[in-house]
Design a protein around this motif. Structure first.
Motif, PDB file in Angstrom:
ATOM      1  N   ALA A   1       0.808  -1.215   0.000  1.00  0.00           N
ATOM      2  CA  ALA A   1       0.000   0.000   0.000  1.00  0.00           C
ATOM      3  C   ALA A   1       0.842   1.267   0.000  1.00  0.00           C
ATOM      4  O   ALA A   1       0.337   2.345  -0.279  1.00  0.00           O
ATOM      5  CB  ALA A   1      -0.934   0.001   1.209  1.00  0.00           C
ATOM      6  N   LEU A   2       2.125   1.142   0.307  1.00  0.00           N
ATOM      7  CA  LEU A   2       2.992   2.314   0.324  1.00  0.00           C
ATOM      8  C   LEU A   2       3.192   2.840  -1.081  1.00  0.00           C
ATOM      9  O   LEU A   2       3.307   2.069  -2.027  1.00  0.00           O
ATOM     10  CB  LEU A   2       4.355   1.964   0.951  1.00  0.00           C
ATOM     11  N   PRO A   3       3.262   4.180  -1.270  1.00  0.00           N
ATOM     12  CA  PRO A   3       3.484   4.727  -2.610  1.00  0.00           C
ATOM     13  C   PRO A   3       4.851   4.337  -3.140  1.00  0.00           C
ATOM     14  O   PRO A   3       5.846   4.356  -2.414  1.00  0.00           O
ATOM     15  CB  PRO A   3       3.370   6.249  -2.388  1.00  0.00           C
ATOM     16  N   MET A   4       4.879   3.977  -4.424  1.00  0.00           N
ATOM     17  CA  MET A   4       6.142   3.608  -5.055  1.00  0.00           C
ATOM     18  C   MET A   4       6.859   4.869  -5.515  1.00  0.00           C
ATOM     19  O   MET A   4       6.227   5.837  -5.936  1.00  0.00           O
ATOM     20  CB  MET A   4       5.876   2.689  -6.248  1.00  0.00           C
ATOM     21  N   PRO A   5       8.182   4.900  -5.453  1.00  0.00           N
ATOM     22  CA  PRO A   5       8.908   6.086  -5.903  1.00  0.00           C
ATOM     23  C   PRO A   5       8.742   6.296  -7.395  1.00  0.00           C
ATOM     24  O   PRO A   5       8.645   5.350  -8.171  1.00  0.00           O
ATOM     25  CB  PRO A   5      10.375   5.750  -5.558  1.00  0.00           C
ATOM     26  N   ALA A   6       8.676   7.569  -7.804  1.00  0.00           N
ATOM     27  CA  ALA A   6       8.552   7.887  -9.229  1.00  0.00           C
ATOM     28  C   ALA A   6       9.836   7.505  -9.959  1.00  0.00           C
ATOM     29  O   ALA A   6      10.909   7.400  -9.382  1.00  0.00           O
ATOM     30  CB  ALA A   6       8.285   9.387  -9.395  1.00  0.00           C
ATOM     31  N   SER A   7       9.679   7.298 -11.276  1.00  0.00           N
ATOM     32  CA  SER A   7      10.836   6.952 -12.078  1.00  0.00           C
ATOM     33  C   SER A   7      11.872   8.061 -11.964  1.00  0.00           C
ATOM     34  O   SER A   7      11.550   9.255 -12.001  1.00  0.00           O
ATOM     35  CB  SER A   7      10.427   6.773 -13.541  1.00  0.00           C
ATOM     36  N   ALA A   8      13.108   7.683 -11.841  1.00  0.00           N
ATOM     37  CA  ALA A   8      14.170   8.661 -11.685  1.00  0.00           C
ATOM     38  C   ALA A   8      14.299   9.493 -12.950  1.00  0.00           C
ATOM     39  O   ALA A   8      14.244   8.978 -14.061  1.00  0.00           O
ATOM     40  CB  ALA A   8      15.475   7.947 -11.377  1.00  0.00           C
ATOM     41  N   GLN A   9      14.441  10.804 -12.773  1.00  0.00           N
ATOM     42  CA  GLN A   9      14.609  11.674 -13.921  1.00  0.00           C
ATOM     43  C   GLN A   9      16.050  11.613 -14.403  1.00  0.00           C
ATOM     44  O   GLN A   9      16.961  11.242 -13.670  1.00  0.00           O
ATOM     45  CB  GLN A   9      14.247  13.105 -13.546  1.00  0.00           C
ATOM     46  N   THR A  10      16.221  11.970 -15.661  1.00  0.00           N
ATOM     47  CA  THR A  10      17.553  12.010 -16.253  1.00  0.00           C
ATOM     48  C   THR A  10      17.881  13.442 -16.633  1.00  0.00           C
ATOM     49  O   THR A  10      17.097  14.105 -17.317  1.00  0.00           O
ATOM     50  CB  THR A  10      17.626  11.117 -17.507  1.00  0.00           C
TER      51      THR A  10
ATOM     52  N   SER B   1      16.807  17.684 -19.768  1.00  0.00           N
ATOM     53  CA  SER B   1      16.184  16.885 -18.721  1.00  0.00           C
ATOM     54  C   SER B   1      14.816  16.372 -19.151  1.00  0.00           C
ATOM     55  O   SER B   1      14.049  17.078 -19.817  1.00  0.00           O
ATOM     56  CB  SER B   1      16.036  17.728 -17.446  1.00  0.00           C
ATOM     57  N   ASP B   2      14.497  15.134 -18.714  1.00  0.00           N
ATOM     58  CA  ASP B   2      13.156  14.564 -18.912  1.00  0.00           C
ATOM     59  C   ASP B   2      12.345  14.626 -17.618  1.00  0.00           C
ATOM     60  O   ASP B   2      11.439  13.831 -17.408  1.00  0.00           O
ATOM     61  CB  ASP B   2      13.255  13.123 -19.430  1.00  0.00           C
ATOM     62  N   GLU B   3      12.649  15.599 -16.767  1.00  0.00           N
ATOM     63  CA  GLU B   3      12.071  15.677 -15.429  1.00  0.00           C
ATOM     64  C   GLU B   3      10.552  15.828 -15.407  1.00  0.00           C
ATOM     65  O   GLU B   3       9.908  15.505 -14.405  1.00  0.00           O
ATOM     66  CB  GLU B   3      12.691  16.851 -14.658  1.00  0.00           C
ATOM     67  N   LEU B   4       9.950  16.308 -16.496  1.00  0.00           N
ATOM     68  CA  LEU B   4       8.496  16.477 -16.519  1.00  0.00           C
ATOM     69  C   LEU B   4       7.773  15.192 -16.892  1.00  0.00           C
ATOM     70  O   LEU B   4       6.536  15.155 -16.881  1.00  0.00           O
ATOM     71  CB  LEU B   4       8.118  17.611 -17.479  1.00  0.00           C
ATOM     72  N   GLY B   5       8.527  14.151 -17.202  1.00  0.00           N
ATOM     73  CA  GLY B   5       7.947  12.824 -17.350  1.00  0.00           C
ATOM     74  C   GLY B   5       7.374  12.522 -18.723  1.00  0.00           C
ATOM     75  O   GLY B   5       7.274  13.377 -19.600  1.00  0.00           O
ATOM     76  N   GLY B   6       7.011  11.246 -18.904  1.00  0.00           N
ATOM     77  CA  GLY B   6       6.383  10.792 -20.134  1.00  0.00           C
ATOM     78  C   GLY B   6       7.327  10.247 -21.172  1.00  0.00           C
ATOM     79  O   GLY B   6       6.891   9.682 -22.180  1.00  0.00           O
ATOM     80  N   PHE B   7       8.636  10.414 -20.965  1.00  0.00           N
ATOM     81  CA  PHE B   7       9.626   9.915 -21.919  1.00  0.00           C
ATOM     82  C   PHE B   7      10.961   9.777 -21.208  1.00  0.00           C
ATOM     83  O   PHE B   7      11.105  10.143 -20.048  1.00  0.00           O
ATOM     84  CB  PHE B   7       9.744  10.847 -23.121  1.00  0.00           C
ATOM     85  N   HIS B   8      11.950   9.247 -21.919  1.00  0.00           N
ATOM     86  CA  HIS B   8      13.265   9.040 -21.335  1.00  0.00           C
ATOM     87  C   HIS B   8      14.347   9.584 -22.269  1.00  0.00           C
ATOM     88  O   HIS B   8      14.328   9.310 -23.473  1.00  0.00           O
ATOM     89  CB  HIS B   8      13.529   7.560 -21.081  1.00  0.00           C
ATOM     90  N   ILE B   9      15.262  10.360 -21.694  1.00  0.00           N
ATOM     91  CA  ILE B   9      16.475  10.749 -22.420  1.00  0.00           C
ATOM     92  C   ILE B   9      17.511   9.648 -22.227  1.00  0.00           C
ATOM     93  O   ILE B   9      17.775   9.228 -21.103  1.00  0.00           O
ATOM     94  CB  ILE B   9      17.030  12.085 -21.902  1.00  0.00           C
TER      95      ILE B   9
END
Length: 214
Positions: free
Chosen positions: A34-43, A53-61
């Motif tokens: 039930a604990l929240p999972m950490p968000a994908s690490a930004q690059t 940076s891909d910090e706003l999410g939705g894709f990967h550099i």
């Protein structure tokens, strides 16, 4: 041999009957789930005088290189997992000097090559880029940011996946690649120039792959 203890207490103590497990031990896996999972690490990758940076999410550099010049363009490799718009964050990481040496200074002239892997499962029939000096708001005529607006006949705008392009310079700064297709699991290359005539510490490049309506 028995070891004496306090009167009235057994020397062997069980808080739960033998053969039974503490109820909390049973609940532990559920509580962890039930604990929240950490968000994908930004690059955030820095090359030359800028970071990307891909910090706003939705894709990967997946890579970045170059100094942003004609002979040594910024080469940014990306992976898009859907056909929804994503936003690349671009920051000046070195002192801003419009006529300085590229790589040592942020000059506001960014020759770009973006290699994008279509990992979204649907073919792209167009691909649009949009510049923003304020996140979420269209670039205006007076912010100095454009796809080399002063040059009316650029010969360096090209794509491996699309044969034609259209620059929309008012009221937006948009660059639309069209007349082509990028199939799933294929990569398209886009070449263009970003000119930031009033160099900024940060701006954004929105990327929008387009798919057939039906």
């Amino acid at each position: 041999m028995r070891i004496s203890g306090p009167s009235g207490f057994s020397s062997t103590r069980f808080f739960f009957p033998a053969g039974r497990i503490c109820p909390m031990a049973c609940l532990a896996p559920l509580l962890l789930a039930a604990l929240p999972m950490p968000a994908s690490a930004q690059t955030v990758l820095t090359t030359g005088a800028y970071s990307f940076s891909d910090e706003l999410g939705g894709f990967h550099i997946t890579g970045a290189s170059g100094n942003g010049t004609k002979d040594d363009p910024f080469v940014i490799t990306e992976e898009l997992n859907s056909a929804t718009p994503v936003t690349l964050t671009i920051r000046a990481e070195r002192p801003i000097q419009p006529f300085g040496v590229a790589g040592k200074f942020a000059t506001g002239m960014l020759k770009m090559r973006i290699d994008v892997l279509n990992n979204g499962g649907q073919g792209w029939i167009e691909f649009q880029f949009e510049l923003q000096s304020i996140l979420g708001q269209p670039s205006t005529d007076d912010d100095g940011l454009s796809f080399d607006q002063p040059n009316k006949t650029p010969d360096y705008i090209a794509s491996s996946g699309f044969a034609d392009y259209y620059r929309e310079m008012t009221p937006y700064d948009r660059l639309l690649f069209r007349d082509g297709k990028v199939d799933p699991l294929k990569t398209a290359t886009f070449d263009f120039l970003i000119t930031d005539l009033v160099p900024k510490k940060i701006f954004w490049l929105v990327q929008e792959p387009r798919i057939p309506l039906s």
